[in-house]
Write a protein that holds these residues in place. Sequence first.
Motif, PDB file in Angstrom:
ATOM      1  N   ALA A   1       0.754  -1.126  -0.141  1.00 48.77           N
ATOM      2  CA  ALA A   1       0.054   0.050   0.076  1.00 48.77           C
ATOM      3  C   ALA A   1       0.860   1.270  -0.104  1.00 48.77           C
ATOM      4  O   ALA A   1       0.630   2.154  -0.665  1.00 48.77           O
ATOM      5  N   ALA A   2       2.004   1.105   0.644  1.00 40.65           N
ATOM      6  CA  ALA A   2       2.921   2.441   0.722  1.00 40.65           C
ATOM      7  C   ALA A   2       3.518   2.770  -0.668  1.00 40.65           C
ATOM      8  O   ALA A   2       3.854   3.882  -0.892  1.00 40.65           O
ATOM      9  N   ARG A   3       3.668   1.832  -1.558  1.00 35.90           N
ATOM     10  CA  ARG A   3       4.289   1.570  -2.718  1.00 35.90           C
ATOM     11  C   ARG A   3       3.147   2.268  -3.799  1.00 35.90           C
ATOM     12  O   ARG A   3       3.620   2.138  -4.959  1.00 35.90           O
ATOM     13  N   ASP A   4       1.909   2.359  -3.390  1.00 30.08           N
ATOM     14  CA  ASP A   4       0.947   2.958  -4.037  1.00 30.08           C
ATOM     15  C   ASP A   4       0.389   2.201  -5.294  1.00 30.08           C
ATOM     16  O   ASP A   4       0.089   2.535  -6.518  1.00 30.08           O
ATOM     17  N   VAL A   5       0.598   0.779  -5.195  1.00 30.69           N
ATOM     18  CA  VAL A   5      -0.043  -0.219  -6.400  1.00 30.69           C
ATOM     19  C   VAL A   5      -1.055  -1.011  -6.225  1.00 30.69           C
ATOM     20  O   VAL A   5      -1.384  -1.614  -6.876  1.00 30.69           O
TER      21      VAL A   5
ATOM     22  N   VAL B   1     -10.082  -8.993  11.673  1.00 29.87           N
ATOM     23  CA  VAL B   1      -8.652  -9.450  11.415  1.00 29.87           C
ATOM     24  C   VAL B   1      -8.500  -8.766   9.720  1.00 29.87           C
ATOM     25  O   VAL B   1      -7.153  -8.442   9.500  1.00 29.87           O
ATOM     26  N   ASN B   2      -9.555  -8.366   9.145  1.00 32.53           N
ATOM     27  CA  ASN B   2      -9.269  -7.860   7.861  1.00 32.53           C
ATOM     28  C   ASN B   2      -8.847  -6.333   7.898  1.00 32.53           C
ATOM     29  O   ASN B   2      -8.262  -5.597   6.860  1.00 32.53           O
ATOM     30  N   ASP B   3      -8.700  -5.621   9.230  1.00 32.54           N
ATOM     31  CA  ASP B   3      -7.972  -4.458   9.367  1.00 32.54           C
ATOM     32  C   ASP B   3      -6.504  -4.744   9.077  1.00 32.54           C
ATOM     33  O   ASP B   3      -5.871  -3.533   8.909  1.00 32.54           O
ATOM     34  N   LEU B   4      -5.884  -5.754   9.049  1.00 33.44           N
ATOM     35  CA  LEU B   4      -4.662  -5.984   8.664  1.00 33.44           C
ATOM     36  C   LEU B   4      -4.678  -5.612   7.269  1.00 33.44           C
ATOM     37  O   LEU B   4      -3.156  -5.169   6.808  1.00 33.44           O
ATOM     38  N   TRP B   5      -5.384  -5.485   6.610  1.00 31.04           N
ATOM     39  CA  TRP B   5      -5.267  -4.953   4.968  1.00 31.04           C
ATOM     40  C   TRP B   5      -5.935  -3.536   4.841  1.00 31.04           C
ATOM     41  O   TRP B   5      -5.969  -3.129   3.832  1.00 31.04           O
ATOM     42  N   ARG B   6      -5.782  -2.873   5.942  1.00 29.71           N
ATOM     43  CA  ARG B   6      -6.122  -1.262   5.973  1.00 29.71           C
ATOM     44  C   ARG B   6      -4.750  -0.333   6.206  1.00 29.71           C
ATOM     45  O   ARG B   6      -3.925  -0.964   6.987  1.00 29.71           O
ATOM     46  N   TYR B   7      -4.652   0.467   5.389  1.00 29.82           N
ATOM     47  CA  TYR B   7      -3.264   1.262   5.754  1.00 29.82           C
ATOM     48  C   TYR B   7      -3.594   2.622   5.372  1.00 29.82           C
ATOM     49  O   TYR B   7      -4.283   2.970   4.300  1.00 29.82           O
ATOM     50  N   ASP B   8      -3.394   3.789   6.335  1.00 26.63           N
ATOM     51  CA  ASP B   8      -3.633   5.105   6.098  1.00 26.63           C
ATOM     52  C   ASP B   8      -2.504   5.903   5.798  1.00 26.63           C
ATOM     53  O   ASP B   8      -2.695   7.078   5.747  1.00 26.63           O
ATOM     54  N   GLY B   9      -1.504   5.467   5.385  1.00 27.57           N
ATOM     55  CA  GLY B   9      -0.313   6.248   4.798  1.00 27.57           C
ATOM     56  C   GLY B   9       0.714   6.180   6.186  1.00 27.57           C
ATOM     57  O   GLY B   9       1.791   6.873   5.892  1.00 27.57           O
TER      58      GLY B   9
ATOM     59  N   GLY C   1      -7.753   3.314   7.970  1.00 30.60           N
ATOM     60  CA  GLY C   1      -7.626   3.990   6.622  1.00 30.60           C
ATOM     61  C   GLY C   1      -8.110   2.921   5.723  1.00 30.60           C
ATOM     62  O   GLY C   1      -9.015   2.119   6.135  1.00 30.60           O
ATOM     63  N   PRO C   2      -7.954   3.219   4.229  1.00 32.61           N
ATOM     64  CA  PRO C   2      -8.748   2.287   3.330  1.00 32.61           C
ATOM     65  C   PRO C   2      -8.336   0.972   3.109  1.00 32.61           C
ATOM     66  O   PRO C   2      -7.344   0.483   3.651  1.00 32.61           O
ATOM     67  N   ARG C   3      -9.252   0.199   2.974  1.00 25.97           N
ATOM     68  CA  ARG C   3      -9.089  -1.527   2.469  1.00 25.97           C
ATOM     69  C   ARG C   3      -8.565  -1.885   1.366  1.00 25.97           C
ATOM     70  O   ARG C   3      -8.855  -1.201   0.250  1.00 25.97           O
ATOM     71  N   TYR C   4      -7.477  -2.520   1.356  1.00 29.89           N
ATOM     72  CA  TYR C   4      -6.889  -2.910   0.046  1.00 29.89           C
ATOM     73  C   TYR C   4      -6.755  -4.297  -0.187  1.00 29.89           C
ATOM     74  O   TYR C   4      -6.302  -4.854  -1.300  1.00 29.89           O
ATOM     75  N   GLY C   5      -7.392  -5.164   0.782  1.00 32.19           N
ATOM     76  CA  GLY C   5      -7.564  -6.634   0.433  1.00 32.19           C
ATOM     77  C   GLY C   5      -8.161  -7.160   1.427  1.00 32.19           C
ATOM     78  O   GLY C   5      -8.874  -6.610   2.247  1.00 32.19           O
TER      79      GLY C   5
ATOM     80  N   PRO D   1       5.806  -0.580   6.940  1.00 31.92           N
ATOM     81  CA  PRO D   1       5.726  -0.618   5.691  1.00 31.92           C
ATOM     82  C   PRO D   1       7.166  -0.527   5.014  1.00 31.92           C
ATOM     83  O   PRO D   1       7.140  -0.770   3.722  1.00 31.92           O
ATOM     84  N   TYR D   2       8.434  -0.604   5.888  1.00 29.39           N
ATOM     85  CA  TYR D   2       9.533  -0.276   5.084  1.00 29.39           C
ATOM     86  C   TYR D   2      10.419  -1.322   4.997  1.00 29.39           C
ATOM     87  O   TYR D   2      11.687  -1.300   4.538  1.00 29.39           O
ATOM     88  N   ILE D   3      10.064  -2.568   5.387  1.00 25.82           N
ATOM     89  CA  ILE D   3      10.817  -3.604   5.187  1.00 25.82           C
ATOM     90  C   ILE D   3      10.085  -5.098   5.305  1.00 25.82           C
ATOM     91  O   ILE D   3       8.643  -4.988   5.640  1.00 25.82           O
ATOM     92  N   THR D   4      10.158  -5.889   4.034  1.00 25.33           N
ATOM     93  CA  THR D   4       9.253  -7.269   4.156  1.00 25.33           C
ATOM     94  C   THR D   4       9.532  -8.144   5.464  1.00 25.33           C
ATOM     95  O   THR D   4      10.645  -7.985   5.965  1.00 25.33           O
ATOM     96  N   GLY D   5       8.715  -8.777   5.610  1.00 28.49           N
ATOM     97  CA  GLY D   5       8.989  -9.877   6.608  1.00 28.49           C
ATOM     98  C   GLY D   5      10.103 -10.683   6.424  1.00 28.49           C
ATOM     99  O   GLY D   5      10.769 -11.275   7.502  1.00 28.49           O
TER     100      GLY D   5
END
Length: 450
Positions: free
Chosen positions: A108-112, A134-142, A148-152, A402-406
């Motif tokens: 989400a942070a990469r706007d794709v 649990v679906n809030d894991l798929w939200r991110y407000d920047g 914030g918005p739902r992305y998945g 959002p700045y590193i992958t798991g």
Amino acid sequence: MRPHVGASLSRRRFLSLSAGGAAAGAAALSGCALQVSNGAGGGAGETITMMVKADDITPELVQQALKDTGITIKRVDWDITKLIAMLTSGNPPDLVRAVGATDAAYFAARDVMEELDPYFAKSSVLKVEDLDPVNDLWRYDGRTQGKGPRYGMAKDFSQDSMFWYNTAAFDKKGVDYPSETEPITFEEWLENAQRLVQRSKGQTTVSGGSYNGLLRLTLMATMTASAGGSLFNDDFSRVDFTTPEARKALTWYMDYCNLKVGPSPIQPDPNGWDGPTYQAGRLAMSNAGYWMGGMIGTDKKLAQVSRLAPAPVFAGGPRISACQGGTGLWMPRKARNKDAAWRIFEWYFGEAPAKARASGGWGIPTLKSLRPLMPAQEDYQKRTLKAQQNELKHFSVVSLTPYITGDAFESLFNQVAPAGMKGEISVDTLAGRLNSVINEQLKRGKEQVG
């Protein structure tokens, strides 16, 4: 609020963020499975591309999708390198699998990712009020995951800090069973694990317990939250393992590894995961959530002696029971066939496949209305369900960076931490080294997001 990448998205931007590039990203995004779609229309008669793993969308499900929706699914194997190439060329899949906990904010942070709120608002299948938290894991407000918005959406989930235990192993060593509703402390868990180990002629025949989380990132973040703190600073651009709470989590995990009561990076399980070892009666406790009940239930004898217990707590700390996975699907912003992709999204998460998953016991459904389908015929299923329903009251989203992958975090942690696991360096020395290598990666990640 959201950094804008759009057409300027570059391969370097993605690859440099995943500490080791595509190879690092691949493991991170591996958890549960998702679907992708690629096409150019709006519904029946269309074709979508789903980038998922083979068991996410079987050939049988592809046929069922065509029958139920009239839409043809073309499945592409999930592959981080290929995904980045498709995203950067402007020809992405229509639906992509990802792990909500570790991947949603990253992408989400990469706007794709396409914001899905307008689709949810119009859907008669997926209603926002029916979505499990649990679906809030798929939200991110920047800034913060969970808002914030739902992305998945997650296809199913577990509270992954819970643990299963085998009563026969406890009986053999005369150890009291943990409560199925009230959490024991991490300290008690480790004491039990030490008492439960069975050794013969210098060899461990039964491990006392396994406690490694899904990834080191989710393990450390959720344990630090359980100690009452956060692994990250306010804007998620730095970790600090020297805070009292993070240090408590790190100390506990180093003790666990050092005591060799169960599998760890310095003593890996030869099976690669807990399941077969637990099934064989060679693991007294397994840090795996409700989902592993699907496997346990296939062996009636094992099911009779297995219990699911709440996530442990630190003495004096809050009761935290997070989901460390939440694998599901997202729709790329530049997907060609969004209407048909959404129709498959609805079908996958709210119709036949979702109902089949819910009744299988391999995860908690992510629509509250599907919870009655969770298996509860047998006594052991009733007992497991009761423990799980009680634990749902204590669910919370533990926000990640959002700045590193798991996977990038995992590889850095596993480079530095073995010396601490073996007791060769102090926890304070280890904390400093982890801060140094991980914060360098986080700094690069933040610069690249902009």
